[in-house]
Design an enzyme around this catalytic site. Structure first.
Site, PDB file in Angstrom:
ATOM      1  CD  GLU A  73      56.062  83.588 112.318  1.00 49.26           C
ATOM      2  OE1 GLU A  73      54.915  84.181 112.781  1.00 49.26           O
ATOM      3  OE2 GLU A  73      56.399  83.389 111.479  1.00 49.26           O
ATOM      4  CG  HIS A  82      54.687  79.643 110.020  1.00 49.40           C
ATOM      5  ND1 HIS A  82      53.187  79.942 109.892  1.00 49.40           N
ATOM      6  CD2 HIS A  82      54.962  80.979 110.164  1.00 49.40           C
ATOM      7  CE1 HIS A  82      52.964  81.225 109.932  1.00 49.40           C
ATOM      8  NE2 HIS A  82      54.072  81.759 110.037  1.00 49.40           N
ATOM      9  CG  HIS A  84      53.076  84.547 106.159  1.00 47.43           C
ATOM     10  ND1 HIS A  84      53.549  85.800 106.458  1.00 47.43           N
ATOM     11  CD2 HIS A  84      53.193  83.942 107.484  1.00 47.43           C
ATOM     12  CE1 HIS A  84      54.019  85.813 107.608  1.00 47.43           C
ATOM     13  NE2 HIS A  84      53.728  84.579 108.383  1.00 47.43           N
ATOM     14  CE1 TYR A 131      40.273  62.168  97.866  1.00 53.03           C
ATOM     15  CE2 TYR A 131      38.729  63.054  96.106  1.00 53.03           C
ATOM     16  CZ  TYR A 131      40.104  62.391  96.711  1.00 53.03           C
ATOM     17  OH  TYR A 131      40.857  62.161  95.528  1.00 53.03           O
ATOM     18  CG  HIS A 158      50.257  84.616 111.440  1.00 54.77           C
ATOM     19  ND1 HIS A 158      50.925  84.631 112.497  1.00 54.77           N
ATOM     20  CD2 HIS A 158      51.501  84.431 110.361  1.00 54.77           C
ATOM     21  CE1 HIS A 158      52.261  84.592 112.473  1.00 54.77           C
ATOM     22  NE2 HIS A 158      52.549  84.241 111.175  1.00 54.77           N
ATOM     23  CE1 TYR A 201      45.621  51.813 100.079  1.00 52.91           C
ATOM     24  CE2 TYR A 201      43.798  53.233 101.099  1.00 52.91           C
ATOM     25  CZ  TYR A 201      44.268  52.106 100.555  1.00 52.91           C
ATOM     26  OH  TYR A 201      43.324  51.051  99.893  1.00 52.91           O
TER      27      TYR A 201
HETATM   28 ZN   LIG Z   1      54.292  83.800 110.423  1.00 46.59          ZN
END
Ligand SMILES: [Zn+2]
Length: 216
Positions: A75, A94, A96, A115, A157, A210
């Site tokens: 990826e 990244h 899943h 928020y 994904h 902040y």
């Molecule tokens: Zn992936």
């Protein structure tokens, strides 16, 4: 220790922590950090707790990988695209993770139901369209989704989180998963009550002031 070796170690630590915190079922997910003219990224198909610093792969900004290295995560394309789209961010996580992936599979972006959504830099966490992993098409979708956000869902994904450093990116990935779990439950109850744009603008400014890990 060189900066590069230190960064390789931090990438491994981030990947192991991501896994330990339940954010990456199986061997899903990958971690990278901007380095030199490209990035350092986790290799494909290796258990995180077995990684050595030398297993982390340097990928140049044009996708070039020098010989003698492990194979980078399949990826890597969208990692490079994210760094090109966001010169102000230096790390990407990244995953899943369960609830982010559930929402992504339902093509449900996360609106301003809470928020804390502003922690990703806007009034929602978008869901970018599906494309096959490892393609330029998916990389283009991701670059588009992250151009004014620090996190996005990826249809069918998972999720992506950016940070100025690895700790920030990991913390944001954890926050996105938490928000996704909360929003999933709100959807089960019925319609969410969405905060007004003006309130979210205020929150976005607060997070900028902040820092995203502030306990607001
Ligand atoms: Zn992936």
């Amino acid at each position: 220790m060189s900066d590069e070796k230190q960064l390789r170690k931090e990438i491994i630590k981030t990947a192991v922590t991501m896994s330990q915190r339940g954010l990456s079922p199986g061997r899903s997910g990958n971690v990278s950090a901007r380095y030199d003219t490209g990035m350092l990224i986790t290799p494909t198909g290796m258990a995180y707790d077995q990684l050595k610093p030398s297993d982390i792969v340097f990928v140049d900004s044009d996708g070039g990988v020098m010989g003698g290295q492990k194979k980078p995560s399949s990826e890597w394309h969208f990692h490079l695209a994210a760094y090109a789209a966001r010169p102000d961010r230096n790390a990407l996580v990244h995953t899943h993770s369960m609830h982010a992936t559930v929402l992504a599979c339902a093509h449900e972006p996360i609106p301003a139901f809470h928020y804390m959504v502003a922690v990703a830099g806007g009034s929602d966490i978008p869901c970018v369209p599906y494309a096959t992993f490892g393609t330029a098409e998916l990389a283009a979708h991701v670059a588009n989704g992250l151009k004014d956000r620090d996190a996005c869902l990826m249809a069918n994904h998972g999720q992506i989180a950016l940070g100025e450093n690895l700790a920030q990116a990991l913390e944001l990935a954890f926050e996105v998963e938490t928000l996704a779990g909360q929003y999933f439950k709100v959807l089960l109850l019925g319609a969410a009550h969405i905060l007004p744009d003006a309130e979210m603008e205020l929150m976005i400014e607060k997070f900028k002031a902040y820092g995203q890990r502030a306990n607001l």
